[in-house]
Structure formats: C-alpha cells, structure tokens
Design a protein around this motif. Structure first.
Motif, mmCIF file in Angstrom:
data_model
loop_
_atom_site.group_PDB
_atom_site.id
_atom_site.type_symbol
_atom_site.label_atom_id
_atom_site.label_comp_id
_atom_site.label_asym_id
_atom_site.label_seq_id
_atom_site.Cartn_x
_atom_site.Cartn_y
_atom_site.Cartn_z
ATOM 1 N N THR A 5 0.846 -1.201 0.000
ATOM 2 C CA THR A 5 0.000 0.000 0.000
ATOM 3 C C THR A 5 0.874 1.241 0.000
ATOM 4 O O THR A 5 0.707 2.132 -0.838
ATOM 5 N N ASP A 6 1.833 1.300 0.905
ATOM 6 C CA ASP A 6 2.732 2.451 0.984
ATOM 7 C C ASP A 6 3.622 2.556 -0.254
ATOM 8 O O ASP A 6 3.875 3.651 -0.754
ATOM 9 N N THR A 7 4.085 1.427 -0.748
ATOM 10 C CA THR A 7 4.960 1.434 -1.917
ATOM 11 C C THR A 7 4.214 1.915 -3.155
ATOM 12 O O THR A 7 4.748 2.705 -3.937
ATOM 13 N N LEU A 8 2.985 1.455 -3.340
ATOM 14 C CA LEU A 8 2.181 1.949 -4.466
ATOM 15 C C LEU A 8 1.963 3.447 -4.359
ATOM 16 O O LEU A 8 2.116 4.179 -5.345
ATOM 17 N N LEU A 13 0.464 5.847 -7.139
ATOM 18 C CA LEU A 13 -0.588 4.944 -7.583
ATOM 19 C C LEU A 13 -1.557 4.684 -6.433
ATOM 20 O O LEU A 13 -1.133 4.566 -5.280
ATOM 21 N N LYS A 14 -2.833 4.585 -6.743
ATOM 22 C CA LYS A 14 -3.812 4.191 -5.739
ATOM 23 C C LYS A 14 -3.606 2.717 -5.407
ATOM 24 O O LYS A 14 -3.293 1.912 -6.290
ATOM 25 N N ALA A 15 -3.796 2.379 -4.168
ATOM 26 C CA ALA A 15 -3.628 0.995 -3.721
ATOM 27 C C ALA A 15 -4.948 0.252 -3.868
ATOM 28 O O ALA A 15 -5.621 -0.058 -2.888
ATOM 29 N N SER A 64 6.907 3.386 -12.675
ATOM 30 C CA SER A 64 8.131 2.711 -12.237
ATOM 31 C C SER A 64 7.942 1.791 -11.041
ATOM 32 O O SER A 64 8.881 1.539 -10.293
ATOM 33 N N PHE A 65 6.734 1.275 -10.851
ATOM 34 C CA PHE A 65 6.498 0.313 -9.779
ATOM 35 C C PHE A 65 6.925 -1.081 -10.210
ATOM 36 O O PHE A 65 7.441 -1.856 -9.417
ATOM 37 N N ILE A 66 6.696 -1.398 -11.480
ATOM 38 C CA ILE A 66 7.145 -2.677 -12.029
ATOM 39 C C ILE A 66 7.909 -2.439 -13.319
ATOM 40 O O ILE A 66 7.856 -1.351 -13.897
ATOM 41 N N LEU A 67 8.610 -3.478 -13.757
ATOM 42 C CA LEU A 67 9.375 -3.420 -14.998
ATOM 43 C C LEU A 67 8.910 -4.504 -15.947
ATOM 44 O O LEU A 67 8.563 -5.610 -15.523
ATOM 45 N N SER A 76 7.106 -11.043 -23.085
ATOM 46 C CA SER A 76 7.652 -10.329 -21.930
ATOM 47 C C SER A 76 7.114 -10.905 -20.633
ATOM 48 O O SER A 76 6.030 -11.480 -20.577
ATOM 49 N N VAL A 77 7.914 -10.728 -19.582
ATOM 50 C CA VAL A 77 7.472 -11.022 -18.227
ATOM 51 C C VAL A 77 7.612 -9.735 -17.424
ATOM 52 O O VAL A 77 8.262 -8.780 -17.854
ATOM 53 N N TYR A 78 7.010 -9.717 -16.251
ATOM 54 C CA TYR A 78 7.003 -8.509 -15.423
ATOM 55 C C TYR A 78 7.551 -8.842 -14.052
ATOM 56 O O TYR A 78 7.406 -9.958 -13.556
ATOM 57 N N GLU A 79 8.200 -7.838 -13.442
ATOM 58 C CA GLU A 79 8.760 -7.994 -12.109
ATOM 59 C C GLU A 79 8.661 -6.671 -11.372
ATOM 60 O O GLU A 79 8.527 -5.613 -11.991
ATOM 61 N N LEU A 80 8.733 -6.739 -10.051
ATOM 62 C CA LEU A 80 8.778 -5.516 -9.260
ATOM 63 C C LEU A 80 10.078 -4.787 -9.547
ATOM 64 O O LEU A 80 11.119 -5.427 -9.772
ATOM 65 N N THR A 81 10.054 -3.479 -9.565
ATOM 66 C CA THR A 81 11.246 -2.684 -9.811
ATOM 67 C C THR A 81 12.243 -2.891 -8.677
ATOM 68 O O THR A 81 11.878 -2.869 -7.502
ATOM 69 N N LYS A 82 13.484 -3.118 -9.046
ATOM 70 C CA LYS A 82 14.565 -3.292 -8.077
ATOM 71 C C LYS A 82 15.857 -2.816 -8.705
ATOM 72 O O LYS A 82 15.842 -2.246 -9.794
ATOM 73 N N GLU A 83 16.964 -3.066 -8.035
ATOM 74 C CA GLU A 83 18.256 -2.620 -8.541
ATOM 75 C C GLU A 83 18.502 -3.185 -9.938
ATOM 76 O O GLU A 83 17.993 -4.245 -10.289
ATOM 77 N N SER A 84 19.309 -2.477 -10.720
ATOM 78 C CA SER A 84 19.643 -2.905 -12.073
ATOM 79 C C SER A 84 20.308 -4.281 -12.038
ATOM 80 O O SER A 84 21.178 -4.547 -11.208
#
Length: 100
Positions: A5-8, A13-15, A64-67, A76-84
């Motif tokens: 919730t906080d991260t969104l 973005l609305k949670a 930029s919440f997901i990549l 394509s697949v999707y993942e949570l945004t994290k370090e490069s």
C-alpha cells in the motif's frame, strides 16, 4: 512481506485491491507473464478482464512500480522494480532468474 500500500502510494498509484494483488503475485513469483498473471488474478477476482490487467500493468510500468522484462524469442514477463540486474533464461523450462 512488503507493505505494498505504501509502496504503491510512493509511486503515485492508488492501492486498489487489483494492484495490491498484482504486487503480491510479482513479489512471491518473481517474473510473471501476462497470461499467468491473468489466470492467478481470476482466482481472486472472478470477473476481472484481461484489459484490466493490461491497464494496471501499463500504469504500474509508467510509474516505475514494475518493470517489463523483454526476452528474446518469447513474450515479456514482469517484475517488481529493483536494482539494475541482468536475467538468465533456462533453455529447458523458460524460467527467468535474476543475475546481480
């Protein structure tokens, strides 16, 4: 587990219940294709449409919440945004793994 919730909200973005579930799925499964995500989401939201999934995915990418991970010769697949990082793809089963 993360407080999605906080991260969104931090990503402007609305949670919504759907976005929280997408975040949870990506957190637990790592890399997920749109069809697999849709099938899992149907278990919780039996009337959700594929268009709703795409709309949420695109908005989460824009903020930029997901990549989106574009892989050669596959969807394509999707993942949570994290370090490069780079990705390894198993030639036998297609599993995607992060490589730091």
């Amino acid at each position: 587990m993360n407080n999605f919730t906080d991260t969104l909200r931090a990503h402007h973005l609305k949670a919504t219940p759907q976005r929280l579930e997408i975040a949870k799925i990506l957190y637990t499964r790592g890399h997920v294709g749109i069809e697999d995500l849709y099938q899992v989401m149907l278990n919780k939201f039996n009337s959700i449409s594929l268009a709703t999934i795409y709309k949420n995915i695109n908005l989460m990418i824009e903020n930029s919440f997901i990549l989106e991970v574009k892989l050669p010769n596959t969807k394509s697949v999707y993942e949570l945004t994290k370090e490069s990082h780079a990705h390894l793809v198993c030639q036998a089963c297609g599993e995607v793994t992060d490589l730091s």
